[in-house]
Design a protein around this motif. Structure first.
Motif, PDB file in Angstrom:
ATOM      1  N   ARG A 134     -28.308  -7.547   3.696  1.00 21.89           N
ATOM      2  CA  ARG A 134     -27.454  -8.443   2.910  1.00 21.89           C
ATOM      3  C   ARG A 134     -25.998  -8.269   3.308  1.00 21.89           C
ATOM      4  O   ARG A 134     -25.552  -7.167   3.586  1.00 21.89           O
ATOM      5  N   GLU A 148     -23.499  -9.414   1.232  1.00 21.72           N
ATOM      6  CA  GLU A 148     -22.757  -9.204  -0.009  1.00 21.72           C
ATOM      7  C   GLU A 148     -23.690  -8.616  -1.059  1.00 21.72           C
ATOM      8  O   GLU A 148     -24.913  -8.735  -0.955  1.00 21.72           O
ATOM      9  N   LYS A 149     -23.108  -7.971  -2.066  1.00 21.34           N
ATOM     10  CA  LYS A 149     -23.908  -7.337  -3.100  1.00 21.34           C
ATOM     11  C   LYS A 149     -24.585  -8.371  -3.987  1.00 21.34           C
ATOM     12  O   LYS A 149     -24.088  -9.475  -4.160  1.00 21.34           O
ATOM     13  N   VAL A 150     -25.728  -8.000  -4.536  1.00 21.09           N
ATOM     14  CA  VAL A 150     -26.461  -8.856  -5.450  1.00 21.09           C
ATOM     15  C   VAL A 150     -25.792  -8.760  -6.818  1.00 21.09           C
ATOM     16  O   VAL A 150     -25.562  -7.662  -7.331  1.00 21.09           O
ATOM     17  N   LYS A 151     -25.482  -9.917  -7.411  1.00 15.40           N
ATOM     18  CA  LYS A 151     -24.869  -9.953  -8.733  1.00 15.40           C
ATOM     19  C   LYS A 151     -25.975 -10.070  -9.772  1.00 15.40           C
ATOM     20  O   LYS A 151     -26.716 -11.061  -9.796  1.00 15.40           O
ATOM     21  N   LEU A 152     -26.099  -9.062 -10.608  1.00 17.50           N
ATOM     22  CA  LEU A 152     -27.108  -9.074 -11.658  1.00 17.50           C
ATOM     23  C   LEU A 152     -26.625  -9.914 -12.832  1.00 17.50           C
ATOM     24  O   LEU A 152     -25.428  -9.943 -13.121  1.00 17.50           O
ATOM     25  N   SER A 188     -25.723 -10.883 -16.638  1.00 21.78           N
ATOM     26  CA  SER A 188     -25.110 -10.030 -17.656  1.00 21.78           C
ATOM     27  C   SER A 188     -26.152  -9.429 -18.585  1.00 21.78           C
ATOM     28  O   SER A 188     -25.968  -8.333 -19.103  1.00 21.78           O
ATOM     29  N   GLN A 194     -27.275  -6.191 -16.987  1.00 19.04           N
ATOM     30  CA  GLN A 194     -26.257  -5.189 -16.687  1.00 19.04           C
ATOM     31  C   GLN A 194     -26.102  -4.161 -17.785  1.00 19.04           C
ATOM     32  O   GLN A 194     -25.556  -3.103 -17.559  1.00 19.04           O
TER      33      GLN A 194
END
Length: 163
Positions: free
Chosen positions: A11, A13-17, A19, A22
């Protein structure tokens, strides 16, 4: 894996979890109570490896803004309390606001099964507490406490009352 994409490539870019994954809601206070080991819980291998605590409630909407209200009238709004945990059922109770706020919460007590929800009806009798001259309106702001087995949720309620 979070390190590679669906094609198996690293990847960029980081995976955005989301909210909801989180952690806790920003307007909640975790309870210090240790959970009852005999409460109805689901123990499967897919849940045994997760580090996140999969229990609790979500408020929809997370805050209530009633806007401008006429003094002497009663207004109501409905809030949904959804059980997003994996326990068979979880309980909650609402700490009623003090009478001088004009707020009252009505709900059906009892357990809420996993994935289901309960409705809370927030009623406000628009009244001005009196005293000093407020220039024709008064702002009401109160956080309603909802006590669950794992945390205390705070539901902010805001309104402006015209005199």
């Amino acid at each position: 894996s979070l390190l590679v994409n669906a094609a198996g490539q690293p990847r960029k870019e980081k995976v955005k979890l989301p909210s909801s994954l989180q952690g806790r809601q920003p307007s909640s206070i975790p309870n210090k109570k240790i959970e009852d080991p005999v409460a109805g819980k689901v123990n499967t291998s897919s849940l045994a490896t997760t580090r996140q605590h999969l229990s609790g409630f979500h408020l929809i909407p997370p805050r209530v803004t009633l806007g401008v209200l006429k003094e002497g009238c009663t207004y109501a709004a409905t809030v949904i309390l959804r059980n997003v945990g994996v326990n068979f059922s979880s309980r909650f109770r609402v700490k009623q606001p003090p009478p001088h706020t004009g707020l009252r919460v009505t709900y059906a007590p009892g357990p809420v099964a996993a994935g289901l929800q309960a409705e809370l009806e927030i009623e406000i009798f628009a009244m001005v507490s009196g005293g000093e001259d407020t220039g024709g309106h008064e702002e009401i702001s109160h956080d309603i406490e909802i006590l669950t087995e794992t945390e205390t949720l705070l539901l902010p309620v805001r309104a402006n009352i015209l005199c």
